[in-house]
Design an enzyme around this catalytic site. Structure first.
Site, PDB file in Angstrom:
ATOM      1  N   LYS A 285       2.525 -14.275   3.060  1.00 18.31           N
ATOM      2  CA  LYS A 285       3.079 -14.524   1.729  1.00 18.31           C
ATOM      3  C   LYS A 285       4.330 -13.656   1.603  1.00 18.31           C
ATOM      4  O   LYS A 285       4.249 -12.430   1.654  1.00 18.31           O
ATOM      5  CB  LYS A 285       2.071 -14.181   0.646  1.00 18.31           C
ATOM      6  CG  LYS A 285       2.635 -14.444  -0.755  1.00 18.31           C
ATOM      7  CD  LYS A 285       1.686 -14.002  -1.851  1.00 18.31           C
ATOM      8  CE  LYS A 285       2.397 -14.007  -3.200  1.00 18.31           C
ATOM      9  NZ  LYS A 285       3.518 -13.050  -3.289  1.00 18.31           N
TER      10      LYS A 285
ATOM     11  N   GLY B  83      -2.899  -4.185  -7.376  1.00 17.51           N
ATOM     12  CA  GLY B  83      -2.851  -5.395  -6.560  1.00 17.51           C
ATOM     13  C   GLY B  83      -3.891  -5.380  -5.453  1.00 17.51           C
ATOM     14  O   GLY B  83      -4.601  -6.366  -5.223  1.00 17.51           O
TER      15      GLY B  83
ATOM     16  N   GLU C 297      -3.171  -1.189   1.731  1.00 17.66           N
ATOM     17  CA  GLU C 297      -2.616   0.159   1.631  1.00 17.66           C
ATOM     18  C   GLU C 297      -2.066   0.281   0.228  1.00 17.66           C
ATOM     19  O   GLU C 297      -1.220  -0.509  -0.187  1.00 17.66           O
ATOM     20  CB  GLU C 297      -1.515   0.323   2.671  1.00 17.66           C
ATOM     21  CG  GLU C 297      -0.923   1.703   2.692  1.00 17.66           C
ATOM     22  CD  GLU C 297       0.162   1.802   3.745  1.00 17.66           C
ATOM     23  OE1 GLU C 297      -0.022   1.265   4.852  1.00 17.66           O
ATOM     24  OE2 GLU C 297       1.196   2.391   3.440  1.00 17.66           O
TER      25      GLU C 297
ATOM     26  N   GLU D  62      -0.420   8.477  -8.506  1.00 17.57           N
ATOM     27  CA  GLU D  62       0.859   8.286  -7.832  1.00 17.57           C
ATOM     28  C   GLU D  62       1.944   7.842  -8.815  1.00 17.57           C
ATOM     29  O   GLU D  62       1.720   6.953  -9.636  1.00 17.57           O
ATOM     30  CB  GLU D  62       0.701   7.223  -6.734  1.00 17.57           C
ATOM     31  CG  GLU D  62       1.971   6.987  -5.921  1.00 17.57           C
ATOM     32  CD  GLU D  62       1.799   5.868  -4.883  1.00 17.57           C
ATOM     33  OE1 GLU D  62       0.972   4.969  -5.099  1.00 17.57           O
ATOM     34  OE2 GLU D  62       2.509   5.917  -3.870  1.00 17.57           O
TER      35      GLU D  62
ATOM     36  N   ARG E 147      -1.987  -0.141  -6.194  1.00 11.18           N
ATOM     37  CA  ARG E 147      -3.430   0.006  -6.256  1.00 11.18           C
ATOM     38  C   ARG E 147      -4.047  -1.165  -7.025  1.00 11.18           C
ATOM     39  O   ARG E 147      -5.045  -1.742  -6.612  1.00 11.18           O
ATOM     40  CB  ARG E 147      -3.761   1.332  -6.932  1.00 11.18           C
ATOM     41  CG  ARG E 147      -5.241   1.630  -6.994  1.00 11.18           C
ATOM     42  CD  ARG E 147      -5.450   3.085  -7.361  1.00 11.18           C
ATOM     43  NE  ARG E 147      -6.852   3.434  -7.420  1.00 11.18           N
ATOM     44  CZ  ARG E 147      -7.311   4.682  -7.523  1.00 11.18           C
ATOM     45  NH1 ARG E 147      -6.462   5.684  -7.555  1.00 11.18           N
ATOM     46  NH2 ARG E 147      -8.601   4.924  -7.573  1.00 11.18           N
TER      47      ARG E 147
ATOM     48  N   CYS F 264       5.156   5.031   1.104  1.00 11.51           N
ATOM     49  CA  CYS F 264       3.739   5.290   0.850  1.00 11.51           C
ATOM     50  C   CYS F 264       3.398   6.741   1.168  1.00 11.51           C
ATOM     51  O   CYS F 264       2.420   7.282   0.668  1.00 11.51           O
ATOM     52  CB  CYS F 264       2.875   4.390   1.720  1.00 11.51           C
ATOM     53  SG  CYS F 264       3.298   2.657   1.564  1.00 11.51           S
TER      54      CYS F 264
END
Lengths: 517, 517
Positions: free
Chosen positions: B187, B248, B268, B395, B246, B305
């Site tokens: 996607k 998603g 991740e 985060e 997070r 990340c």
């Protein structure tokens, strides 16, 4: 029976015998139809919490032990189990209805499994140690990287009803988890609490003898679903091993997925283990395959996860002959004692449901029984009826099988594609069946964990190349096996150490230590 | 720009360019603040279904290719990506706001990653081939067992916003899945659809050139959450790779767990990558660490990340000096262009929230911006305030960091124990810090995937010993890595072949074939 072998009814938490505060229960002798003393007690939430906290506290010191120390520990467990002597076998016979020879064999398997993981630890490559040397001249410079596998953390192990030793308190999941450096909190199966207590005490003794933290092993006792749910929800628990019903496994998966921190669940749940009778083999050896199938189907009263519950053959006189041979061989067998009244009742219900399905012919009707005794059952249907049904592929736990008359190999393949994930598939084949086998093989690889040629699916070797696992719902996680050395991977995760000085590097990662590949 | 490099706005399904039938959208240039032609179109359910069915149909023939064939295929993808030339870099710059040098480096990383998996395939041990020879003399006889790893099946790969090349259409998950013999349905991230189309067409070309089934690769385009949910729900999809928020990742995990057949999700999601300033290093090198940290934090405008969002040091003059040095170094830097208006707005919101928390002092307030430009931000708090908060560990995606003044190493350890799972942790340490580092290490091993000494967490080597992963919520599944050769294990499962004649045995499992360990 010496006093050390007297069963107390206690749970074991942080090295101490602890009596549960909740509902009491007793084991049940399915052969005699009587309860067995003593009473056991369901632990409460606070006791479960204590066991999990102790496991968490033990994790760092336990995983800091050397491979050699954990190997010795696993062998000490095996020695302690053997030291229980006949008391263990007698109790397991009473609690399971399984015969002596089977349980002695299962004890050997359990001890052998511990030994196998001890050998794996001594060899060392399970750690998957990888080293990428620094490249200081590169632009940008590459730092040194070293990887090793470490344990996930404390593991909850649910004992299985059908293997009171090899898939229970000191079974494969426990052996693999302890080998990986993960403390274990085991939940005794309420069908064999005395066997579980004896084995649990053997582990507790080995923990003490090896000077390990007491929290390395805990044994919880209880009935009802709340205890298991609390165990899986506990934040200290980092993975779950389970062998049992699909309903039970799915419930634990949902609980684990709903945690604030989801954790892996390795649940072995449901499999009908299709057997494919390819044409030449059926023509040449139908009679002998029928005899082998009957033996495999009734081994352990059909209470194996790998029980051959589905047999596919091509329509014709050989299949007719085979079907009658199977029914005849099974009809001549005495009934067997099932593990529990609940399992026996489920079996009766399952065969009655199967008998009532459209297009299903009963070839051998099991004698109804209001005890735990079960007679084999054989049903027959067509490939078209099987393909049209949503229920004929459901597992009936026990000595029942469904023979499916297929029009051709295409229909066998269509049925294979429609099947859910399985632990095993078996090809009965001769040289002339090679082309048909090759056509089925890709679909079988997608659907099952182990593919057998000319054997029977019951009988799972404890070996390095074994896969006892398979796509959902055979297991919750088809990426792993519960039997064999690869089972250690269930309880491991990788950690990378970048640019570490030798002084800080864990011993296992230093140059010159065995286990580097 | 030659016509082959003209971006059409199409999805690619089963080797064909297909226009979505649903909502249209365009890429956005965050530096210029303008939309970029052409329009893209969201695929509908039937188009998603076609891509997944094509992937399913391609799975058996694709996984039947040899290691050498798939190695050539991966390298062909790399060559096709390079053949896109500057058009790819120019488009990616426009869609991401990232600078040329970064994207050229990322392209090199992407092509290098494909090459690394090609080398892994040629070497062969990824299959983990295990052989237990038959023991016909044993009672009972042991059949021969052979194990190999095979692909899980078609994999859904969600492109990441922050790595338009290395973690997107031909990124690590795609490379690992294709290496494993798994078709990929990617996607495209709607923030860089043109980059995705170019790379997708490079893969489609490589599929055709290598004579592989067209269903080996599909590229879906679209906005909104329905497309991703349909993709993860599709019965043909057997695993999911995702890098993003997070929220998603958790949504995809829930969808995957609720399927009739649950599947693995490798998401991740969220990491603040703590940096520990141990006392001697802080005293000796505070100024240089501050400079290194400022560079790491603003690399890619903090959109990694592995961005160091949390820095822990012991209270005292060295920490004071360090804090001011960090704020000063960051205050001197120009703003950077963030990837999308949404990410820039989230950053502004995140820093405003952090600034408003109890016990948080703003050391460098970012200049507010109504464009995609973001300025660095530095906050400071105490260990006690951090431990008492449930939000300070969240985060903030972007160039913001929180400095935590700890009383002692015990408090550093308490904070470590309270942290959720992380991708990385960094120890800034000198020789005299060894004891403190040893105290922290066991907790760090439990919490993170990669531990660095004297480096900075941004910059993830593509190598065999890399772990880019970590316990939840750093990733959904801490048992794996998304970077490095071990990433292939995400998409594999074991199959055991029992008592197979050589003629039926897959080529890879026959005696004398490379890759046997």
């Amino acid at each position: 029976m010496s006093s050390i072998l007297a069963i107390s009814g206690d749970a074991w938490i942080n090295g101490q015998a602890v009596r549960g505060t909740q509902a009491s229960f007793q084991a049940f002798d399915p052969a005699q139809g009587v309860e067995i003393a003593p009473a056991f007690y369901t632990v409460d939430s606070s006791q479960t919490d204590q066991a999990c906290r102790a496991a968490h506290a033990a994790f760092d010191p336990f995983r800091a032990t050397t491979n050699m120390q954990r190997a010795d520990f696993l062998e000490a467990i095996g020695a302690q189990i053997l030291a229980l002597g006949d008391a263990l076998i007698v109790r397991a016979m009473a609690e399971s209805g399984l015969p002596r020879a089977r349980l002695e064999g299962e004890r050997g398997r359990t001890v052998g499994q511990l030994k196998l993981f001890a050998d794996l630890l001594r060899e060392g490559t399970w750690q998957d140690i990888r080293v990428d040397k620094a490249l200081p001249e590169r632009a940008p410079p590459r730092p040194e990287l070293r990887l090793r596998m470490i344990g996930l953390g404390p593991v909850a192990v649910f004992g299985a009803s059908n293997f009171p030793l090899a898939f229970s308190v000191a079974g494969g999941d426990t052996a693999a988890a302890l080998a990986a450096g993960c403390p274990v909190v085991a939940k005794a199966h309420p069908a064999h609490p005395g066997t579980s207590e004896l084995v649990g005490r053997a582990i507790v003794q080995a923990v003490a003898d090896c000077g390990l933290p007491a929290g390395v092993f805990g044994l919880l006792t209880g009935i009802g679903n709340a205890l298991g749910a609390e165990l899986v929800r506990h934040p200290a628990i980092q993975a779950v091993g389970f062998t049992g019903s699909r309903q039970g496994g799915v419930a634990l998966m949902a609980i684990a997925a709903a945690r604030p921190q989801p954790i892996p669940v390795y649940a072995e749940m449901s499999s009908i283990n299709p057997v494919f009778l390819l044409p030449q083999a059926l023509a040449a050896r139908g009679e002998s395959i029928a005899a082998g199938l009957a033996a495999s189907l009734t081994n352990g009263v059909g209470q194996f996860c790998t029980n051959p519950g589905l047999v596919l053959g091509l329509a014709g006189s050989h299949f007719e002959h085979f079907s009658f041979s199977v029914a005849k061989a099974l009809g001549a067998l005495p009934p067997g004692v099932m593990l529990t009244p609940g399992i026996a009742a489920n079996y009766q219900r399952g065969v009655a449901q199967l008998a009532g399905q459209d297009g299903v012919q009963t070839m051998l009707e099991p004698v109804a029984s209001d005890t735990c005794k079960a007679f084999p059952a054989v049903f027959r249907t067509t490939g078209a009826a099987f393909l049209a049904s949503t229920t004929l592929a459901e597992e009936v736990f026990g000595p029942a099988t469904l023979l499916v008359e297929c029009l051709d190999v295409d229909e066998m393949l269509a049925i294979t594609e429609q099947l859910e994930g399985q632990l095993t598939a078996t090809l009965q084949m001769d040289a002339g069946d090679l082309e048909a086998a090759r056509r089925l093989l890709p679909a079988l690889e997608r659907k099952v964990g182990r593919i057998l040629a000319n054997g029977y699916p019951t009988g799972v070797e404890v070996a390095s190349a074994m896969v006892h696992g398979g796509p959902y719902p055979a297991t919750s996680d088809g990426r792993s096996t519960s039997v064999g050395t690869a089972a250690i991977q269930r309880f491991l995760r990788p950690v990378c150490y970048q640019n570490f000085d030798e002084a800080l590097l864990p011993q296992a990662l230093r140059d010159g230590v065995p286990g580097h590949s």
